[in-house]
Design an enzyme around this catalytic site. Structure first.
Site, PDB file in Angstrom:
ATOM      1  N   SER A 321       0.843  -1.202   0.000  1.00 50.23           N
ATOM      2  CA  SER A 321       0.000   0.000   0.000  1.00 50.23           C
ATOM      3  C   SER A 321       0.875   1.247   0.000  1.00 50.23           C
ATOM      4  O   SER A 321       0.619   2.213  -0.709  1.00 50.23           O
ATOM      5  CB  SER A 321      -0.913  -0.017   1.234  1.00 50.23           C
ATOM      6  OG  SER A 321      -1.645   1.189   1.309  1.00 50.23           O
ATOM      7  N   TRP A 324       2.338   1.613  -3.287  1.00 50.47           N
ATOM      8  CA  TRP A 324       1.312   2.049  -4.235  1.00 50.47           C
ATOM      9  C   TRP A 324       1.158   3.558  -4.189  1.00 50.47           C
ATOM     10  O   TRP A 324       0.942   4.201  -5.209  1.00 50.47           O
ATOM     11  CB  TRP A 324      -0.012   1.361  -3.894  1.00 50.47           C
ATOM     12  CG  TRP A 324      -1.154   1.758  -4.823  1.00 50.47           C
ATOM     13  CD1 TRP A 324      -1.524   1.126  -5.975  1.00 50.47           C
ATOM     14  CD2 TRP A 324      -2.054   2.855  -4.651  1.00 50.47           C
ATOM     15  NE1 TRP A 324      -2.597   1.743  -6.551  1.00 50.47           N
ATOM     16  CE2 TRP A 324      -2.948   2.837  -5.750  1.00 50.47           C
ATOM     17  CE3 TRP A 324      -2.215   3.849  -3.711  1.00 50.47           C
ATOM     18  CZ2 TRP A 324      -3.966   3.769  -5.918  1.00 50.47           C
ATOM     19  CZ3 TRP A 324      -3.236   4.786  -3.875  1.00 50.47           C
ATOM     20  CH2 TRP A 324      -4.098   4.738  -4.984  1.00 50.47           C
ATOM     21  N   HIS A 325       1.280   4.097  -2.964  1.00 49.48           N
ATOM     22  CA  HIS A 325       1.091   5.543  -2.813  1.00 49.48           C
ATOM     23  C   HIS A 325       2.232   6.345  -3.417  1.00 49.48           C
ATOM     24  O   HIS A 325       2.028   7.493  -3.822  1.00 49.48           O
ATOM     25  CB  HIS A 325       0.920   5.915  -1.338  1.00 49.48           C
ATOM     26  CG  HIS A 325      -0.455   5.637  -0.812  1.00 49.48           C
ATOM     27  ND1 HIS A 325      -0.842   4.398  -0.369  1.00 49.48           N
ATOM     28  CD2 HIS A 325      -1.540   6.440  -0.662  1.00 49.48           C
ATOM     29  CE1 HIS A 325      -2.119   4.450   0.035  1.00 49.48           C
ATOM     30  NE2 HIS A 325      -2.560   5.673  -0.146  1.00 49.48           N
ATOM     31  N   GLY A 326       3.418   5.779  -3.412  1.00 47.72           N
ATOM     32  CA  GLY A 326       4.528   6.535  -3.983  1.00 47.72           C
ATOM     33  C   GLY A 326       5.763   5.704  -4.154  1.00 47.72           C
ATOM     34  O   GLY A 326       5.993   4.754  -3.398  1.00 47.72           O
ATOM     35  N   PHE A 491      -0.590   9.243  -8.527  1.00 45.27           N
ATOM     36  CA  PHE A 491      -0.556   7.773  -8.469  1.00 45.27           C
ATOM     37  C   PHE A 491      -1.257   7.108  -9.642  1.00 45.27           C
ATOM     38  O   PHE A 491      -2.116   7.673 -10.234  1.00 45.27           O
ATOM     39  CB  PHE A 491      -1.176   7.291  -7.157  1.00 45.27           C
ATOM     40  CG  PHE A 491      -0.643   8.036  -5.990  1.00 45.27           C
ATOM     41  CD1 PHE A 491      -1.468   8.818  -5.210  1.00 45.27           C
ATOM     42  CD2 PHE A 491       0.719   8.040  -5.712  1.00 45.27           C
ATOM     43  CE1 PHE A 491      -0.957   9.530  -4.147  1.00 45.27           C
ATOM     44  CE2 PHE A 491       1.219   8.773  -4.657  1.00 45.27           C
ATOM     45  CZ  PHE A 491       0.386   9.519  -3.861  1.00 45.27           C
TER      46      PHE A 491
END
Lengths: 491, 879
Positions: A321, A324-326, A491
């Site tokens: 996660s 995924w965010h950065g 994103f």
């Protein structure tokens, strides 16, 4: 185009008007065209990528369906195919530079020359969202949660539906895809309710989030000049900023879709009222959390393979996660921190309950819940530092600087030298009060919009007009500001 | 359906409220938005000239000056840094509302090389336009990015942040009164920024305009032609660089091609009179002096290129709204008529006309000339330096004409209008540096342009300020009314000026009197000092100096002494103000010299002999004094200025400015008369000097008395009250003789007494047996003379002579003693055989034998006193 831009204010009414004027069978194509137009305003060439991802997942879905029908197979290979292609796309565009940087770090450590590719990889806006959304279709078809979609255009609209294309919510095909089957008749309730949700979203975004960002940006940029309570306030306001930003966008997306007759899932559920970190993640970015739960955590075994495996799964999910965010280690650490909070929370739960029982704590009382929420907020907020900071060192600096005792800054005017003047503070605090009030209503199960509709017309009109004018007056938009781009657009 | 209707109603309500909220938040700069808004509110056909452009138009062309000085109804539709295309759209919109005779457009920005102006200026320019296609085109032309154009058109994204800067003006903007265009001149810059300009006339090459600027220039030209309106392109003076100067040449060529007029003032600076070294406050904007010059020249050029009428007296013209502005209250108004005396009188209005040399004002006055031959000022406000004057003088000449003087080189004469009441009206207007003169409401002189010189002195009526600081050129005419307005009145207002009659002023003493009239005669002599008088000074109640123009004659006889030293004051009408003593003061300087102080300190010494009267005549004729001493002229028409003093003429003392009397003096003024007006020399010479009656308090009673028969006191109750007062007037003189048969052995017997027994006031006459063989005579204030005698002296014949305060005591033919001792007033009587207490009761009855007593008013000589006192037995000289 940003939601809080002049283009969207011209785009949306035009789309709405034409949509309802068009005959039903044409509307789908119209929505598809509008969605691609919306996306191409960012960068036209990356519409091809969107189209490609759409095509791959659509084709995979078809193949999975055919494999099942024709050969009685599950079509797992097509799932892998779809996942590999889409995740490769995601990896390439999102993590290539990150990976390269890390390789070069290792090479540098080994004394080898760095790698410098001759091309530059740019991150297409919304790629994380639509890839996940498209992939979710593949998984759902494989799991037979949805039928194979045979209408490419309908499927394409599902993937590219403009209200939620660039920053979610990440819709499930089981929820959204079927809504494109039949045209939606115009309903005044949808229009008014949708507009009100959009209004609420603009309030969260341009009144609260962008205003809080003025102080947060200043303190994070010049963090060596601030300490103690100054930093604490900035970190708290970042929690507010990111919520207002993301939730605001989500509400605008939900509202826009509703005006067109579509229902999107709710993405936030008063997350800062959570009583545990796990509860927080059930309230925050719900569509992503459930995506990871359904497509990663549960396939990994979830909580069915013992505590150790469960905790490992949690850490893996939150690491992913974070990533995924950065594409940066700070995001990974942020994710791991959140995972760690949950693991520790689970590990310490028996002891906590024992302690509370021994102390005769009234666990059902408001004060207890409040205390829990405050504690959760503190943990979450510390994690947000890593999310916001540019580097790990910066994040650690900021954490360290919080431990300076200087409460006098709350009274000696220092707060007015952090990017917000007294009027801005006033507007911010009033807005937080409004946000708190509405959140409490919702937490108690009262829909503010329904409550408003139950009032007399003069009251409804007064509230709406006042809200619109207030947002127009005090919102941060227009050329006077560098309209802070929606954070999640990266994103 | 119901819901849709409700929604539409909501949209309507929202729209109205949004419209108001937008009007509150919108930008309201004085250029652009507000100007165009006001312009759109003008009545049709209100404007003859429209000037369009950047701040070079807004600052450098003054519409108020154009109207007031030239009667040109002009508006400036300008906005800061207005680009060429905005000028085009402004012109397009302007011509929808008005059909002017001339359109003036400044080409400053047409010579620019940017295709897009700065953001904020473009916003102002666009937002001033009415919503419509033109506004959209203007926005799209002004901004590179269509999104910025859209935000500007919407407006709210641009100015919503003003929510925390709102003022009352914002909330009432929609209801505000429009019509500020006539006051839109920016007239408040006095700074000087010296510019060095290239030699523009020598720059002949051309530089191409940007395609965009040329496109819009040609569009503007076409627009004016399509509307049939004359177009005048101008380049208003500014510090143009060489490229811009070359582009101006290109503009000139295009103008010529298109057949429109273009004036490049950069090449015509000399004609404008604008001095780059003095007339700018920055590189593009002129200061007050420059604006005045440039506005005047462009007014001329406007009239050269279009037929523009002078609208000032056109009553039907509503350029200033309904009938023009109402007459406001005057900044100064004369409250009573002024009558000059040609020498001293004037009124200081305390209102400066030239404190701001560029101020606008109108002075109206109703004047009545004095007799021909009397030259003098009616009113003036003029500074004088090194003999050169600047300002305004309105005066009567010696031949009775009216003269107006502005400076040594600018003056004019008019024949004084002749009206029934002998008065006429003059009005002088000044707008910035331009004057006009009206006589009896008619314009007789205008467009006098003079450089204004700052001067903070006041407007004076009846005189003008002299370089030395005083006043001069006093007029003898009459100013029946005078009002000053700090604005430019219209010719109609001037013509209609008819002030209410003012009250006549209180004229000064003797004003214009040809013969003198008696004002005051002191009823009795003044003999100062001494507590016996009820009043120890006299206030004649005459104000001799309350006006510099008083005229009086004062005649007095005094008998000078020097009893109080320097504080010996005879007459005073004198202001004891340090560094500003003035009036009249007559006092003794020393034992033999008097001071006569006149006017603003003129000192005439007058020698005197103590006790010898002096006859003094003082004449004040306006500001000239003549003094006669004992009939001889001691000063002849001496000019002495004197500031006003409203104290009264006092005799015997002075008075402070606070009203406290001081220097009460023991002086003797025998005679005092005061006349209003002037006695001629012959009248003074013929004047009968005399003494006024003495005050009754100073008239002594007779002391004549003769004891009818010998007195033998019983020591118990028998005494004789002669009824004679020996000391009722201090300094009273008398003589007495009396014979006693003393008792050698007795003591403390009282023979005679006229003695004040009041504590600490013992005084008078007391003859008593002090001891065996000793009699003491107490005289005056207890001066004693002892008389000793032998046991064989059976009779003692006393003679006591009192001459003033001097006593001589003779006994039996010998002078036994003398004393000088002033005794205060004592009303008691001469008693024989006792004394008298202060309450009037007799006491100390004595057993004494007084054979004779005679008292007489005469003063015996020494010889006579000796002779009488040597006579034996009881007969005195009066038998």
């Amino acid at each position: 185009m940003l939601f809080n831009s002049i283009e969207y204010l011209l785009f949306f009414p035009a789309v709405l008007l034409i949509y309802y004027l068009l005959p039903g069978k044409v509307r789908l194509y119209f929505l598809l065209a509008c969605s691609y137009l919306f996306y191409m305003c960012w960068d036209a060439k990356y519409a091809l990528l969107l189209l490609f991802s759409t095509a791959v997942t659509f084709f995979s879905g078809l193949m999975i369906g055919r494999a099942r029908e024709k050969r009685g197979k599950k079509g797992k290979g097509w799932v892998v195919f779809s996942a590999v292609i889409n995740l490769s796309i995601l990896f390439f565009f999102k993590y290539f530079n990150f990976t390269l940087n890390n390789i070069n770090t290792v090479l540098d450590w080994l004394g080898k020359p760095a790698l410098h590719p001759s091309f530059d990889v740019q991150l297409p806006v919304g790629i994380s969202f639509y890839i996940f959304q498209a992939l979710s279709y593949t998984f759902d078809v494989y799991r037979q949660d949805v039928r194979t979609e045979k209408n490419f255009f309908k499927y394409a609209v599902f993937v590219s539906f403009f209200p939620q294309l660039v920053a979610g919510p990440i819709e499930r095909s089981s929820h959204l895809l079927g809504q494109f089957d039949t045209p939606h008749a115009f309903k005044m309730e949808n229009l008014t309710s949708g507009l009100l949700k959009m209004l609420w979203g603009f309030f969260l975004k341009i009144v609260i989030a962008d205003r809080a960002a003025l102080l947060v940006n200043q303190v994070f940029l010049f963090h060596s000049y601030y300490s103690g309570f100054e930093v604490i306030i900035a970190v708290m306001l970042f929690a507010l900023q990111i919520y207002g930003d993301f939730a605001g966008y989500s509400w605008i997306a939900v509202g826009t879709a509703q005006t067109l007759g579509f229902s999107l899932c709710s993405n936030f559920n008063q997350p800062y009222f959570a009583v545990s970190v796990a509860d927080f993640w059930r309230r925050w970015h719900i569509s992503l959390s459930t995506w990871f739960r359904d497509y990663l955590y549960i396939p990994l075994g979830g909580n069915r393979r013992g505590k150790a495996r469960q905790y490992l799964n949690i850490m893996i999910v939150f690491a992913c996660s974070g990533l995924w965010h950065g594409a940066a280690w700070t995001y990974v650490i942020w994710g791991l921190l959140n995972g760690l909070y949950q693991v520790m929370g689970s590990l310490l739960k028996p002891k906590r309950e024992k302690l509370m029982k021994a102390a005769h704590m009234r666990t059902a009382s408001f004060s207890h819940r409040l205390l829990q929420s405050i504690i959760v907020f503190i943990f979450v907020d510390i994690a947000w530092i890593f999310f916001r900071a540019g580097t790990l060192a910066e994040a650690l600096d900021i954490v360290r600087s919080m431990f300076v005792f200087n409460p006098w800054v709350l009274a000696d005017g220092s707060l007015l030298a952090m990017g917000l003047n007294s009027q801005e503070w006033t507007v911010l605090l009033l807005s937080i009060a409004v946000l708190t009030g509405v959140s409490v209503m919702k937490e108690k199960g009262v829909s503010p919009i329904r409550w408003l509709f139950e009032q007399e017309a003069w009251f409804r009109w007064g509230v709406c007009i006042a809200a619109v004018l207030a947002i127009l007056a005090v919102g941060l938009y227009g050329p006077g500001f560098n309209a802070s781009a929606f954070i999640y657009f990266q994103f | 359906m119901k819901k849709i209707a409700s929604f539409l109603a909501f949209c309507l309500v929202f729209g109205l409220i949004y419209w108001y909220a937008d009007s509150v938040l919108m930008l309201k700069p004085d250029d652009g938005v507000k100007l165009m808004d006001d312009y759109r509110g003008l009545e049709p056909n209100a404007v003859d000239v429209i000037s369009i452009g950047s701040s070079h138009v807004g600052v450098n062309i003054d519409p108020a000056l154009l109207w007031n000085s030239c009667g040109i109804a002009e508006v400036n539709l300008w906005s800061g840094m207005q680009p060429m295309w905005i000028s085009y759209y402004y012109a397009k919109e302007a011509l929808r509302y008005q059909h002017p005779r001339l359109l003036v457009v400044d080409m400053y920005r047409c010579a620019d090389e940017d295709d897009y102006g700065e953001y904020q200026y473009s916003v102002k320019g666009v937002q001033a336009l009415q919503p419509g296609l033109d506004k959209i085109h203007a926005a799209l032309t002004s901004f590179e990015d269509w999104k910025t154009a859209a935000e500007t058109l919407w407006g709210m994204p641009v100015y919503h942040e003003r929510y925390n800067q709102l003022t009352k003006e914002d909330f009432v903007y929609v209801a505000r009164e429009r019509g500020t265009l006539k006051d839109a001149g920016v007239h408040n810059q006095h700074d000087i920024y010296a510019l060095s300009m290239p030699d523009y006339p020598s720059i002949l090459e051309e530089e191409p305009l940007t395609a965009k600027n040329e496109e819009y220039l040609r569009k503007l030209i076409k627009l004016s032609k399509d509307h049939g309106i004359k177009l005048l392109l101008v380049t208003i003076p500014y510090r143009a660089n060489e490229k811009e100067a070359r582009r101006a040449n290109t503009i000139a060529r295009i103008a010529q091609e298109e057949g429109v007029a273009y004036i490049n003032y950069l090449k015509d600076l000399q004609r404008t009179g604008v001095d780059p070294q003095k007339d700018f406050y920055d590189t593009g904007h002129m200061n007050e002096s420059g604006v005045v010059k440039f506005t005047r020249i462009i007014a001329e050029d406007m009239r050269k290129h279009a037929d523009i009428p002078d609208r000032r007296d056109d009553a039907s013209y509503t350029w200033f709204g309904e009938g023009g502005p109402a007459l406001t209250a005057p900044a100064y108004r004369l409250t009573e008529q002024f009558i000059g005396d040609g020498a001293t009188r004037y009124v200081d209005t305390s209102t400066a006309l030239y404190e701001n040399p560029y101020a606008t004002w109108t002075v109206l006055a109703r004047l009545k000339p004095s007799e021909p031959g009397k030259e003098g000022v009616y009113f003036s406000c003029v500074s004088e330096k090194s003999g050169r004057i600047h300002g305004l003088i309105v005066k009567q000449t010696a031949d009775g004409r009216l003269e107006l003087i502005w400076d040594d080189d600018n003056f004019t004469f008019f024949d004084t209008p002749v009206n029934e009441d002998g008065a006429f009206t003059v009005a002088v207007t000044k707008h910035v540096d331009t004057y006009a003169v009206y006589l009896d409401g008619k314009l007789v002189f205008d467009n006098i342009v003079l450089p204004a010189v700052a001067y903070d002195g006041p407007l004076l009526i009846g005189a003008r300020a002299a370089e030395s600081g005083g006043k001069t050129d006093f007029g003898a005419g009459q100013v029946c009314s005078l009002e000053l307005f700090m604005e430019l009145l219209t010719p109609s207002e001037i013509s209609a000026w008819a002030p209410d009659p003012l009250p006549m002023p209180e004229l000064p003493l003797g004003f214009n009197q040809s013969t003198a009239e008696l004002l005051y005669a002191m009823p009795e002599q003044f003999v100062g000092g001494g507590a016996y008088r009820q009043a120890d000074y006299v206030d004649t109640k005459l104000k001799l100096f309350d006006d510099p123009g008083t005229r009086f004659t004062l005649l007095t006889r005094i008998t000078p002494q020097y009893p109080d030293g320097e504080n010996t004051v005879f007459l005073s009408c004198f202001a004891e103000e340090a560094d500003r003593w003035r009036g009249l003061l007559l006092r003794a300087e020393n034992e033999n010299t008097l001071n006569l102080l006149l006017g603003q300190i003129y000192n005439l010494p007058i020698p005197y002999t103590p006790g010898t009267p002096i006859d003094l005549c003082v004449e004040k004729d306006l500001n000239e004094y003549t003094v006669y001493i004992n009939g001889e002229k001691a000063a002849d028409r001496v000019p002495i200025d004197c500031d006003p003093y409203d104290g009264t003429l006092l005799v015997g003392c002075e008075i402070t400015l606070d009203g406290a009397l001081f220097r009460k003096s023991s002086t003797h003024v025998n005679w005092l008369e005061v006349y209003s007006g002037i006695l001629s020399d012959e009248e003074v010479q013929a004047y009968r000097w005399q003494d006024a009656p003495m005050p009754s308090e100073l008239v002594a009673s007779s002391v004549a008395y003769r004891l009818p028969q010998a007195y033998l006191g019983d020591g118990v109750e028998h005494a004789i009250d002669t009824g004679v007062q020996l000391f009722d007037v201090p300094g009273k003189s008398w003589s007495m003789d009396f014979t006693i048969m003393p008792d050698y052995q007795s003591y403390y017997d009282i023979y005679i007494s006229c003695f004040n027994e009041e504590n600490y006031a013992y005084s008078g006459l007391l003859v008593r047996q002090e001891d065996r063989g000793k009699i003491v005579v107490s005289v005056g204030k207890l001066e004693t003379i002892e008389i000793t005698y032998g046991e064989t002296d059976k009779r003692l014949h006393f003679v006591i002579v009192k001459s003033g305060d001097a006593y001589s005591v003779y006994v039996n033919g010998k002078l036994r003693g003398q004393a000088v001792s002033p005794a205060p007033r004592y009303d008691g009587n001469l008693l024989i055989g006792c004394e008298q207490q202060p309450d009037g009761t007799f006491f100390r009855y004595s057993k004494v034998r007084v054979l004779t007593l005679n008292v007489a008013d005469e003063v015996l000589s020494d010889q006579e006193a000796l002779r009488i006192s040597s006579e034996a037995l009881g007969s005195g000289r009066f038998d």
